[in-house]
Design a protein around this motif. Structure first.
Motif, PDB file in Angstrom:
ATOM      1  N   GLN A 121       0.835  -1.189   0.000  1.00  0.00           N
ATOM      2  CA  GLN A 121       0.000   0.000   0.000  1.00  0.00           C
ATOM      3  C   GLN A 121       0.879   1.252   0.000  1.00  0.00           C
ATOM      4  OE1 GLN A 121      -3.219   0.169  -0.397  1.00  0.00           O
ATOM      5  NE2 GLN A 121      -3.630  -2.031  -0.275  1.00  0.00           N
ATOM      6  N   TRP A 122       0.314   2.345  -0.528  1.00  0.00           N
ATOM      7  CA  TRP A 122       1.073   3.579  -0.708  1.00  0.00           C
ATOM      8  C   TRP A 122       1.696   4.090   0.587  1.00  0.00           C
ATOM      9  CZ3 TRP A 122       1.671   8.677   0.434  1.00  0.00           C
ATOM     10  CH2 TRP A 122       2.317   9.469  -0.510  1.00  0.00           C
ATOM     11  N   PRO A 123       0.974   4.149   1.713  1.00  0.00           N
ATOM     12  CA  PRO A 123       1.611   4.657   2.939  1.00  0.00           C
ATOM     13  C   PRO A 123       2.828   3.833   3.382  1.00  0.00           C
ATOM     14  CG  PRO A 123      -0.771   4.689   3.184  1.00  0.00           C
ATOM     15  CD  PRO A 123      -0.479   3.917   1.934  1.00  0.00           C
ATOM     16  N   GLU A 124       2.804   2.522   3.118  1.00  0.00           N
ATOM     17  CA  GLU A 124       3.955   1.685   3.470  1.00  0.00           C
ATOM     18  C   GLU A 124       5.156   2.037   2.608  1.00  0.00           C
ATOM     19  OE1 GLU A 124       3.025  -2.629   4.148  1.00  0.00           O
ATOM     20  OE2 GLU A 124       1.058  -1.995   3.427  1.00  0.00           O
ATOM     21  N   HIS A 125       4.907   2.258   1.314  1.00  0.00           N
ATOM     22  CA  HIS A 125       6.003   2.659   0.436  1.00  0.00           C
ATOM     23  C   HIS A 125       6.575   4.008   0.853  1.00  0.00           C
ATOM     24  CE1 HIS A 125       5.937  -0.637  -2.272  1.00  0.00           C
ATOM     25  NE2 HIS A 125       4.809  -0.338  -2.884  1.00  0.00           N
ATOM     26  N   LEU A 126       5.720   4.926   1.250  1.00  0.00           N
ATOM     27  CA  LEU A 126       6.190   6.251   1.656  1.00  0.00           C
ATOM     28  C   LEU A 126       7.140   6.141   2.836  1.00  0.00           C
ATOM     29  CD1 LEU A 126       6.098   9.329   1.395  1.00  0.00           C
ATOM     30  CD2 LEU A 126       4.074   9.319   2.864  1.00  0.00           C
ATOM     31  N   LYS A 127       6.773   5.340   3.815  1.00  0.00           N
ATOM     32  CA  LYS A 127       7.626   5.160   4.989  1.00  0.00           C
ATOM     33  C   LYS A 127       8.968   4.552   4.597  1.00  0.00           C
ATOM     34  CE  LYS A 127       7.620   3.069   9.604  1.00  0.00           C
ATOM     35  NZ  LYS A 127       6.826   2.245  10.568  1.00  0.00           N
ATOM     36  N   ALA A 128       8.941   3.541   3.735  1.00  0.00           N
ATOM     37  CA  ALA A 128      10.176   2.898   3.297  1.00  0.00           C
ATOM     38  C   ALA A 128      11.020   3.841   2.450  1.00  0.00           C
ATOM     39  CB  ALA A 128       9.849   1.631   2.506  1.00  0.00           C
TER      40      ALA A 128
END
Length: 599
Positions: free
Chosen positions: A470-477
């Motif tokens: 999901q997009w929020p997970e990619h943002l954090k990474a």
């Protein structure tokens, strides 16, 4: 006789009842991507910032219907006083503005003061909040704040909000000043963004602590009353919001905007009582919910439905017949795919690594991407500076939009990226496997875009695999530098510097997702930012663009074109790409909506 008497009494009783309250006006709206939270010091994504822009207020704002962009005072009494050398700014806040009621204030009505803006700016420097927007302030070099941040990090101590610094001080209850180490002619633009310079009350932060992102409390027209993460948000009118009357000044000759301004002039804002925001990530149900009258506005018709909704980019007759209104506009954004410059496979500044990135970029068929994955709703980008901003040059052409797979293959061959074992896939010059991992998301938009990447890379013998989250997970990474490649959109204010931020070295982990750090680019960035607008500054922006093309830390794909639709019972909808807080400017005729829904 008895019946007549009873009838008369019933009529009299009915007349004595209080008038039935009008039904609340509700604006229904959908986001295509989940939000992440509502704390200005923590969130960076577009949709979270859209919500908090209606809760928090910056001292300045952009006029809603103006073109070109024009600033005006918001919570400030006037535009700031600015020194001749663009290093000293004084803001004066209007008295009588209050935060929405909250338990943190212990039953007291809390007035907005200059101290709140000083505190809110300092929060971005507090390591506790890991602000993804800090770069916007640090590059301005507010005297003493970066030094204070480094000091508390080194000492491993909490940030001292009570410690006064020379560069940011409240002069009295309603005035605060900012002093910079270097000139910054466009510095006031930062004070139009509620997501960066919106006022947060210290009592609220201390009351909620690490849960502050769940409890936004501002002075704006709305307050958050319901939140189901990644599903639904409800905002209701802030009953303590001050009197603000609609008074917009559209460009002469724009009949649509002139009609809106005339119709709504003098109305008190906000005009709606409630905002209901759903998160509908898949394009088809989001589009169908609008067609079924379940949404009042659809921001950006999903690309795959543009052919039926916008034949030849004109509103379809069946939609026009329903009274649906269209706003079509060029976004001030770029869609990019970045290469992690610190990654051992795609990163680095040596000729072989530059050749790999440029070859990958040359293999991308942008016209095919626009046609198949973006359904014609974009134009090829030549650089990372977007249209509608100062520094964009429509005559600038570069390799960024070039499609040449023969050249791509030749570059790979020249630098040793060849197929050594005969399996059809190229290896690295040292013989190890060459595999590109591209971060993507499960919804259809990202699936379609990744499919283009797969086709492009197969054509030049480069193996690519998806990393699906999901997009929020990619943002954090991404902020942590843990992705190899990722495709994102970037939008900014009316000045090209907000796009140059993508490549500025000190912005690593914030706007600079690629973690690009080239001395020549950094120097061009730093020189342009202290200059007033003019030919010398424009030349430095062009130099920065060319360095980005040469080293290719980002493959810049397109500038998007969006089309928004609003239902006939919505009045005042417009899209100013520099104004997120548009909900307060629209009205909804609930009676008209009810009548049409019965048809």
């Amino acid at each position: 006789m008895v019946r007549s008497l009873l009838f008369a009494l019933s009529v009299l009783a009915a007349l004595m009842l209080p008038a039935q309250a009008a039904a609340p006006k509700v604006l229904r709206y959908a986001f295509p991507t989940a939000e992440s939270g509502f704390d200005p010091a923590q969130v960076t994504d577009l949709y979270s910032n859209t919500v908090l822009a209606h809760i928090f207020e910056a001292p300045l704002e952009y006029e809603y219907l103006a073109q070109p962009a024009r600033m005006r005072a918001n919570t400030a009494a006037a535009l700031p006083d600015i020194s001749a050398d663009f290093r000293h700014f004084v803001f004066r806040i209007k008295p009588g503005i209050y935060f929405a009621d909250d338990p943190a204030f212990k039953g007291q009505r809390r007035e907005l003061t200059a101290h709140d803006y000083v505190y809110s700016l300092k929060r971005h420097y507090d390591p506790r909040w890991k602000s993804g927007k800090l770069y916007q302030l640090e590059t301005t070099q507010i005297v003493g704040l970066s030094e204070l941040r480094r000091e508390v990090i080194a000492a491993k101590k909490p940030f001292d909000y009570d410690r006064e610094v020379e560069g940011l001080r409240a002069l009295d209850r309603y005035r605060f000043e900012v002093k910079l180490a270097l000139p910054s002619p466009r510095f006031p633009q930062l004070f139009t963004d509620p997501g960066l310079t919106g006022a947060v009350a210290r009592e609220v932060v201390e009351h909620y602590g690490d849960r502050i992102s769940e409890h936004p409390v501002g002075t704006g027209p709305f307050r958050l009353t319901e939140w189901r993460r990644s599903s639904r948000m409800v905002l209701e009118r802030n009953p303590g919001f001050r009197e603000v009357l609609y008074d917009e000044h559209p460009p002469a000759g724009d009949t649509r905007r002139e009609a809106i301004a005339a119709r709504l002039k003098g109305r008190r804002m906000p005009m709606v009582d409630r905002i209901e925001v759903a998160v509908i990530e898949e394009p088809q149900p989001r589009w169908l919910s609008f067609l079924s009258d379940e949404q009042d506005v659809v921001e950006r018709i999903p690309d795959q439905f543009c052919e039926q909704a916008l034949p030849n980019n004109k509103l379809a007759p069946h939609l026009a017949k329903r009274g649906i209104q269209m706003v079509r506009y060029q976004r001030n954004d770029v869609s990019v795919s970045y290469f992690a410059m610190e990654h051992p496979v795609v990163g680095g500044y040596t000729p072989d690594k530059v050749a790999l990135r440029r070859a990958i970029a040359l293999a991308v068929d942008i016209e095919r991407e626009i046609r198949l994955a973006r359904y014609g709703q974009a134009i090829p980008a030549q650089s990372h500076v977007a249209p509608q901003v100062w520094g964009y040059d429509p005559a600038f052409k570069s390799e960024m939009s070039e499609f040449d797979r023969a050249k791509a293959r030749a570059l790979l061959d020249l630098y040793g990226y060849v197929d050594r074992d005969g399996d059809g896939w190229r290896e690295q010059p040292d013989g190890t496997a060459l595999t590109i991992e591209y971060a993507t998301s499960p919804d259809k938009v990202f699936r379609d875009l990744y499919e283009q990447w797969d086709v492009n890379m197969r054509a030049i013998g480069v193996r690519i695999v998806p990393l699906i989250r999901q997009w929020p997970e990619h943002l954090k990474a991404s902020r942590a530098g843990k992705l190899m490649m990722w495709g994102v959109g970037w939008s900014g204010g009316p000045d090209g510097e907000t796009f140059l931020n993508l490549g500025y070295g000190p912005n690593k982990g914030q706007s600079n997702h690629a973690r690009f750090d080239l001395p020549a680019y950094n120097e061009a960035y730093e020189r342009q930012r202290v200059l007033p607008d003019g030919p010398e500054r424009a030349a430095l922006l062009e130099e920065a663009k060319r360095l980005m093309v040469a080293y290719m830390p980002y493959k810049v794909h397109v500038h998007r074109i969006w089309t928004d639709l609003s239902q006939p019972w919505v009045t005042g909808y417009h899209r100013n790409v520099f104004v997120r807080e548009f909900w307060k400017y629209v009205d909804v005729d609930m009676d008209e909506r009810a009548k049409r829904s019965k048809k």
